[in-house]
Design an enzyme around this catalytic site. Structure first.
Site, PDB file in Angstrom:
ATOM      1  N   ASP A 156      24.077 -28.436  20.550  1.00  0.00           N
ATOM      2  CA  ASP A 156      22.661 -28.140  20.336  1.00  0.00           C
ATOM      3  C   ASP A 156      21.859 -29.405  20.634  1.00  0.00           C
ATOM      4  O   ASP A 156      21.804 -29.851  21.762  1.00  0.00           O
ATOM      5  CB  ASP A 156      22.454 -27.642  18.907  1.00  0.00           C
ATOM      6  N   ASP A 160      18.210 -34.502  16.086  1.00  0.00           N
ATOM      7  CA  ASP A 160      17.100 -33.702  15.581  1.00  0.00           C
ATOM      8  C   ASP A 160      16.590 -34.285  14.272  1.00  0.00           C
ATOM      9  O   ASP A 160      17.376 -34.693  13.408  1.00  0.00           O
ATOM     10  CB  ASP A 160      17.522 -32.247  15.363  1.00  0.00           C
ATOM     11  N   ARG A 212      13.040 -32.524  25.677  1.00  0.00           N
ATOM     12  CA  ARG A 212      12.961 -33.003  24.290  1.00  0.00           C
ATOM     13  C   ARG A 212      13.207 -34.509  24.217  1.00  0.00           C
ATOM     14  O   ARG A 212      14.198 -34.955  23.635  1.00  0.00           O
ATOM     15  CB  ARG A 212      13.938 -32.243  23.386  1.00  0.00           C
TER      16      ARG A 212
END
Length: 320
Positions: A156, A160, A212
């Site tokens: 993923d 994060d 990102r």
């Protein structure tokens, strides 16, 4: 179901009882950026400096020390392979030994719903093939420094930062061979992130990753300076859901969309750009105003023209 290495058996307690001698690695560096700010009862980010130093070579011992309710500096030696996430709670430094320390297959999650992952330092580690996130800063973690790591080939996100976490610095990391590099903000509907997510990104190498770098929801301000972006297929930075992002003195090479306002189904954020170099790259989108990070900390900008040389030479493992 993937197992979570948070519980400790009696055997693990016996194995991990005696601290190993420290290896020659820097454990005294000082965090900068938002991780350096005195706030929320924390004087900057010191990690496990108040506790003993131990060396671990397997997942059982790493989970044991990372989950203890007392400070530790944990030196990782060699390759540690496991599945899912090991939970890291407050007052820990997790630092790789030399240039070969690796976490393979799993990742580190800072904080749980019952124990915070505050005052945590992660440095000099290679993360590869994570079954979920390589590093997850979550559940209200604050004062976190992620520095001089190498992150690739995760499932993923590589890194994060979400769920009311804040006062985080991400510096001198090499992100490569992956799509979703670093997310700030859990989701478009998790408005509890408003007022949190104060993050600094500096001197990171986003090397052929797709997106990102970071993608931000609600975070304000997020300070992105002196990073090197190369061949990022979808975009560089995205400010969404009323985030406030300052993109300053970075170098973008072959990035068609260096800065987006809004992305996919996420509403627009605010973004200010200044002093960046766009080499064979598109024009940035900007909107609104963003608070000046100097209200929280001081910093000095490198000449962005030097970044294609200095950042690849300085990022990653074996440099501290």
């Amino acid at each position: 179901m993937k197992r979570r290495l948070a519980a400790v058996t009696a055997i693990a307690l016996l194995v991990a009882a005696a601290p190993a001698s420290a290896a020659p690695v820097s454990v005294t560096a000082v965090a900068d950026g938002f991780a350096s700010v005195n706030a929320l009862g924390q004087n900057g980010t010191t990690g496990g400096a108040a506790g003993p130093t131990v060396t671990v070579t397997n997942a059982t011992d790493l989970a044991y020390y990372a989950g203890r309710n007392t400070p530790y500096t944990i030196l990782v030696s060699g390759t540690i392979t496991f599945d899912d996430m090991i939970t890291v709670v407050a007052n820990k430094s997790i630092i790789g030994v030399g240039a070969t320390a690796t976490i393979s297959g799993g990742g580190l999650q800072l904080g749980s719903t019952t124990r915070p992952g505050n005052n945590v330092i992660i440095r000099n580690l290679r993360f590869v093939d994570a079954s979920d996130d390589s590093i997850s800063v979550t559940n209200g973690a604050h004062h976190v420094w992620i520095d001089h790591n190498d992150l690739s080939n995760g499932y993923d996100g590589l890194l994060d930062i979400k769920r009311k976490s804040t006062f985080v610095t991400v510096s001198w990391n090499h992100f490569h061979h992956h799509s979703k590099s670093s997310l700030v903000g859990h989701s478009d509907t998790f408005t509890a992130d408003v007022g949190f997510l104060k993050v600094t990104y500096h001197h990171n190498y986003f090397d052929g990753t797709e997106q990102r770098h970071p993608r931000v929801r609600f975070g304000d301000p997020v300070h992105v300076y002196n990073n090197y972006y190369r061949d990022n297929g979808l975009y560089g930075v995205a400010s969404t859901e009323d985030a406030g992002v300052l993109v300053e003195a970075n170098y973008f090479r072959n990035v068609a969309h260096p800065l987006y306002i809004g992305y996919d189904k996420s509403g627009p954020g605010r973004a200010v750009e200044r002093g960046n170099i766009y080499d064979n790259s598109g024009a940035p989108q900007t909107a609104g105003t963003v608070a000046d990070p100097r209200a929280w900390y001081s910093y000095t900008l490198d000449d962005p023209a030097t970044l294609p040389t200095t950042v690849p030479a300085g990022v990653g493992v074996g440099k501290i």
